[in-house]
Write a protein that holds these residues in place. Structure first.
Motif, PDB file in Angstrom:
ATOM      1  N   PRO A   1       5.072  -5.743  -4.694  1.00  0.00           N
ATOM      2  CA  PRO A   1       4.138  -5.867  -3.568  1.00  0.00           C
ATOM      3  C   PRO A   1       4.004  -4.581  -2.770  1.00  0.00           C
ATOM      4  O   PRO A   1       4.887  -3.736  -2.782  1.00  0.00           O
ATOM      5  N   TYR A   2       2.849  -4.481  -2.038  1.00  0.00           N
ATOM      6  CA  TYR A   2       2.535  -3.300  -1.250  1.00  0.00           C
ATOM      7  C   TYR A   2       2.345  -3.686   0.220  1.00  0.00           C
ATOM      8  O   TYR A   2       1.998  -4.827   0.544  1.00  0.00           O
ATOM      9  N   ARG A   3       2.554  -2.680   1.084  1.00  0.00           N
ATOM     10  CA  ARG A   3       2.246  -2.798   2.501  1.00  0.00           C
ATOM     11  C   ARG A   3       1.571  -1.506   2.946  1.00  0.00           C
ATOM     12  O   ARG A   3       1.864  -0.426   2.405  1.00  0.00           O
ATOM     13  N   VAL A   4       0.666  -1.598   3.915  1.00  0.00           N
ATOM     14  CA  VAL A   4      -0.109  -0.438   4.345  1.00  0.00           C
ATOM     15  C   VAL A   4      -0.083  -0.337   5.868  1.00  0.00           C
ATOM     16  O   VAL A   4       0.188  -1.316   6.571  1.00  0.00           O
ATOM     17  N   LYS A   5      -0.385   0.871   6.369  1.00  0.00           N
ATOM     18  CA  LYS A   5      -0.543   1.131   7.793  1.00  0.00           C
ATOM     19  C   LYS A   5      -1.462   2.330   7.951  1.00  0.00           C
ATOM     20  O   LYS A   5      -1.612   3.147   7.021  1.00  0.00           O
TER      21      LYS A   5
END
Length: 288
Positions: free
Chosen positions: A185-189
């Motif tokens: 999984p990925y997370r962004v900001k």
């Protein structure tokens, strides 16, 4: 030049930046003298001087923006693919006074287990490219300016950001929006930077996991009773269908053959050939 004083060996070998150091020391001496003149003790004057130096050299803390990036509505076709996902544009988010029109706005793409160790780069040149993603766990992409994210404008167009949508750029290029390598999984900001370093950043998004193609697996082992019954019925129906087809073919062929008269060898007819000739009667010759 005549009359010009030649530099001393100490001045000739003075390292770069020493002038700035002498200027800082001069300012420090002046501040110390001013503190003593105001009646402060030498220890108090030195403490005030140290506080002033710290205040002039400490960089301001970057702004933490109360915004969480989120995926676009679930009704959008292709919101999640095997190598891309689609975000809502942060419209009107970067209109604050601490952000200028020249500041660059980046999207940080990271693996979920790399968000705790993420540190904003001091400059864009220090940011990793997509080719460094396996080692660093994050990279910067989709560079923009706040003029591209205006707020307060009602429009029927879709304002989205598709992560991993550029298949033409090289992974070694900084800012390349290359397709994502796996399901995550990925997370962004979002991260705002200027020439001096980071200015502001948002919160991390929730985890995004991409779908993956499932390989077709052959079912092995004992079949259930229902499956066996269905297979048997289908086999019987197929056998009956083939039998009926063969019967129709035989009947059609027999019927067509019976309606056609069967002729035998022709009788041999012999024809006699006659040679026809005229019979002329000889006239009687007169007697003498």
């Amino acid at each position: 030049m005549p009359g010009a004083a030649s530099p001393s060996p100490a001045q000739a070998e003075e390292p770069p930046g020493s002038g700035h150091c002498r200027q800082t020391l001069g300012q420090t001496d002046r501040l110390l003298g001013a503190g003593l003149a105001m009646g402060h003790s030498p220890g108090q004057s030195q403490l005030l001087m140290l506080l002033l130096v710290l205040l002039t050299h400490v960089q301001p803390r970057q702004e933490r923006m109360d915004y969480v990036p989120r995926l676009w509505s679930a009704t959008l076709a292709g919101r999640l693919t095997q190598s891309t996902f689609t975000l809502e544009q942060p419209r009107g988010l970067f209109s604050g006074p601490n952000i200028s029109d020249r500041d660059t706005i980046w999207l940080v793409v990271a693996r979920s287990n790399a968000t705790q160790s993420f540190r904003a780069p001091e400059s864009v040149e220090d940011s990793p490219a997509p080719a460094d993603f396996p080692q660093s766990g994050y990279y910067l992409t989709l560079m923009a300016y706040r003029a591209l994210y205006p707020g307060g404008q009602a429009s029927s167009q879709l304002h989205v950001l598709r992560v991993g949508n550029d298949t033409r750029c090289a992974t070694t290029t900084r800012g390349c929006n290359h397709p994502l390598p796996d399901s995550g999984p990925y997370r962004v900001k979002f991260l705002v930077m200027n020439d001096r370093g980071p200015v502001a950043e948002t919160e991390w998004s929730t985890e995004t996991r991409l779908p993956q193609a499932q390989a077709l697996q052959v079912v092995r082992g004992a079949q259930s009773a229902g499956t066996v019954v269905i297979i048997a019925i289908l086999s019987i129906l197929l056998a009956l269908l083939l039998t009926a087809l063969v019967a129709v073919l035989i009947y059609t062929c027999f019927d067509s053959c019976r309606s056609t008269p069967i002729s035998g060898p022709r009788e041999t007819v012999s024809v006699r050939r006659y040679t026809t000739h005229d019979a002329f009667s000889t006239p009687a010759m007169g007697g003498s």
